[in-house]
Design an enzyme around this catalytic site. Structure first.
Site, PDB file in Angstrom:
ATOM      1  N   LYS A   1     -10.290   7.141 -13.216  1.00  0.00           N
ATOM      2  CA  LYS A   1      -9.318   7.655 -12.411  1.00  0.00           C
ATOM      3  C   LYS A   1      -8.270   8.015 -13.316  1.00  0.00           C
ATOM      4  O   LYS A   1      -7.704   6.965 -14.061  1.00  0.00           O
ATOM      5  CB  LYS A   1      -8.939   6.670 -11.170  1.00  0.00           C
ATOM      6  CG  LYS A   1      -7.786   7.015 -10.581  1.00  0.00           C
ATOM      7  CD  LYS A   1      -7.432   6.067  -9.400  1.00  0.00           C
ATOM      8  CE  LYS A   1      -6.212   6.373  -8.462  1.00  0.00           C
ATOM      9  NZ  LYS A   1      -6.189   5.357  -7.420  1.00  0.00           N
TER      10      LYS A   1
ATOM     11  N   ARG B   1       0.503  10.253  -1.635  1.00  0.00           N
ATOM     12  CA  ARG B   1       1.511   9.030  -1.754  1.00  0.00           C
ATOM     13  C   ARG B   1       2.489   9.537  -0.251  1.00  0.00           C
ATOM     14  O   ARG B   1       3.066   8.238   0.018  1.00  0.00           O
ATOM     15  CB  ARG B   1       2.118   9.098  -2.985  1.00  0.00           C
ATOM     16  CG  ARG B   1       1.121   8.705  -4.048  1.00  0.00           C
ATOM     17  CD  ARG B   1       1.925   8.350  -5.527  1.00  0.00           C
ATOM     18  NE  ARG B   1       0.872   8.391  -6.332  1.00  0.00           N
ATOM     19  CZ  ARG B   1       1.060   8.321  -7.744  1.00  0.00           C
ATOM     20  NH1 ARG B   1       1.925   8.590  -8.099  1.00  0.00           N
ATOM     21  NH2 ARG B   1      -0.171   7.979  -8.605  1.00  0.00           N
TER      22      ARG B   1
ATOM     23  N   LYS C   1     -11.894  11.289 -10.848  1.00  0.00           N
ATOM     24  CA  LYS C   1     -10.922  11.554  -9.965  1.00  0.00           C
ATOM     25  C   LYS C   1      -9.806  11.832 -10.829  1.00  0.00           C
ATOM     26  O   LYS C   1      -9.414  11.096 -11.600  1.00  0.00           O
ATOM     27  CB  LYS C   1     -10.594  10.368  -9.054  1.00  0.00           C
ATOM     28  CG  LYS C   1      -9.283  10.757  -8.060  1.00  0.00           C
ATOM     29  CD  LYS C   1      -9.106   9.301  -7.322  1.00  0.00           C
ATOM     30  CE  LYS C   1      -7.739   9.566  -6.663  1.00  0.00           C
ATOM     31  NZ  LYS C   1      -7.114   8.310  -6.090  1.00  0.00           N
TER      32      LYS C   1
HETATM   33  C1  PBG Z   1      -4.753   4.528  -4.266  1.00  0.00           C
HETATM   34  C2  PBG Z   1      -5.150   5.762  -4.574  1.00  0.00           C
HETATM   35  C3  PBG Z   1      -4.571   6.981  -4.666  1.00  0.00           C
HETATM   36  C4  PBG Z   1      -5.130   7.957  -4.446  1.00  0.00           C
HETATM   37  C5  PBG Z   1      -6.649   7.277  -3.764  1.00  0.00           C
HETATM   38  N1  PBG Z   1      -6.484   6.110  -3.779  1.00  0.00           N
HETATM   39  C6  PBG Z   1      -3.218   7.031  -5.247  1.00  0.00           C
HETATM   40  C7  PBG Z   1      -2.776   6.841  -6.521  1.00  0.00           C
HETATM   41  O1  PBG Z   1      -3.558   6.234  -7.477  1.00  0.00           O
HETATM   42  O2  PBG Z   1      -1.664   7.094  -6.628  1.00  0.00           O
HETATM   43  C8  PBG Z   1      -5.012   9.669  -4.369  1.00  0.00           C
HETATM   44  C9  PBG Z   1      -5.929  10.318  -3.561  1.00  0.00           C
HETATM   45  C10 PBG Z   1      -5.297  11.647  -3.364  1.00  0.00           C
HETATM   46  O3  PBG Z   1      -4.293  12.025  -4.081  1.00  0.00           O
HETATM   47  O4  PBG Z   1      -5.923  12.337  -2.535  1.00  0.00           O
HETATM   48  N2  PBG Z   1      -4.505   3.795  -5.447  1.00  0.00           N
END
Ligand code: PBG
Length: 340
Positions: free
Chosen positions: A209, A219, A262
């Site tokens: 990630k 967010r 991701k």
């Molecule tokens: C939580 C999380 C995030 C996303 C999925 N789980 C946000 C982040 O890490 O700031 C992002 C998903 C998206 O942008 O569709 N940690």
């Protein structure tokens, strides 16, 4: 094989039948995992402005959404709970009456036809918006986007994550998906689940990630923007691909049943590398909020053909090596493929 004029690549593109028969990558509704946001505070429900077509659901409305998903043949959801109250440690994530836990119960009572995956992270539950517990420590070498002296305490976060996973499993989740990029999270969650008797609950790790700016719209949806600094001390540097292989390997060794890359489209090379390095592992890719909203915004202006671009992007993610695609286009794409 000799060259032109003997060989003409265009021959095998000449008819729809030939194009279909030689097609390498195919997407189907079976590939899609649909993200679902559930808010505890009913007043916070409604459309997400930066993600046209995406809703924050109140619990009482969830049944309609479940029906839609099932009727479209979508097999899995990825659930995000948004709490009414936050605190410093994110303890609320582990409550057995959290919005996520209640939503899992509701889905379980409504249908057997949806696999329930849940996001396991603290960022929606902490008042500072970081994915773990924070600790002040002047001696810490870590900076959070210019903020020095505050550390996201990796090891103190693991116990809450494990208890959150157990709460989700107790409510009926099939799969838990740790997304906070804490080292050791998969191992901690696996041992928590096993100790509680949930040996059949799988872990889909957000192993790879990136600290991506493509999460912006999410967010808003999950109310999880960091109040200070950024996530670069725990999420990956977008410039790195070799590091992705190390992340994937560690999570698999800790017991991840499936792993995720991701975002998706800006990182197709990473999906491909992870797929090649771990040919047998179930691999997911997350087409994140910013990827979705860019296509939506351009389509609203008439600059892109939404359906064509969305299906092309999903096909590209599949071609790169993903088995499962988490996408906000899941419902639309299911309809487009059905009606094609
Ligand atoms: C939580 C999380 C995030 C996303 C999925 N789980 C946000 C982040 O890490 O700031 C992002 C998903 C998206 O942008 O569709 N940690």
């Amino acid at each position: 094989m000799s060259e032109f004029p003997k060989r003409r690549m265009r021959r095998m593109r000449a008819s729809p039948g030939l194009r279909a028969a030689r097609r390498e990558a195919r997407i189907s509704v079976d590939d899609f995992i649909c993200p679902v946001f559930v808010v505890e505070d009913e007043a916070a429900a409604g459309p997400v402005a930066s993600m046209p077509g995406v809703m924050r659901h109140r619990l009482s409305e969830l049944d309609r959404e479940i029906e839609t998903l099932v009727s479209l043949g979508i097999g899995s959801v990825l659930l995000f709970g948004v709490p009414a109250k936050k605190d410093a440690t994110g303890e609320g994530a582990a409550r057995d009456d959290s919005a996520a836990a209640q939503a899992i119960h509701r889905i379980r009572n409504a249908t057997d036809r949806l696999t329930v995956m849940t996001d396991v992270c603290l960022c929606s539950y902490t008042d500072h918006g970081h994915c773990g517990v924070i600790r002040d420590s002047a001696a810490s070498p870590v900076t959070q986007g210019g903020h020095r002296g505050v550390t996201i305490d990796n090891d103190a976060t693991l116990d809450i994550l494990a208890r959150t996973a157990v709460a989700h499993a107790s409510a009926g989740a099939n799969v838990v998906a740790p997304s906070g990029m804490m080292d050791g999270a998969v191992a901690a969650i696996r041992s928590g689940l096993d100790a509680a008797g949930f040996t059949d609950v799988a872990i889909l790790s957000y192993a790879v990630k990136y600290a991506s700016s493509f999460y912006g719209p999410f967010r808003d949806a999950a109310d999880s923007a960091p109040a200070f600094g950024d996530r670069r001390s725990y999420q990956m540097d977008p410039a790195n691909a070799r590091e992705a292989l190390a992340e994937a390997e560690l999570d698999l060794r800790e017991g991840a049943d499936a792993i995720m890359v991701k975002p998706a489209m800006p990182y197709l090379d990473v999906i491909r590398r992870v797929r090649d390095a771990f040919p047998s592992v179930p691999l997911a890719a997350y087409q994140v909020s910013g990827e979705y909203s860019m296509i939506k915004a351009a389509a609203e202006r008439g600059w892109l053909d939404e359906r064509a671009v969305a299906l092309e992007s999903l096909t590209a993610i599949k071609r790169a090596g993903a088995d499962m695609i988490i996408t906000y286009f899941a419902k639309d794409a299911a309809r487009w493929l059905r009606d094609a």
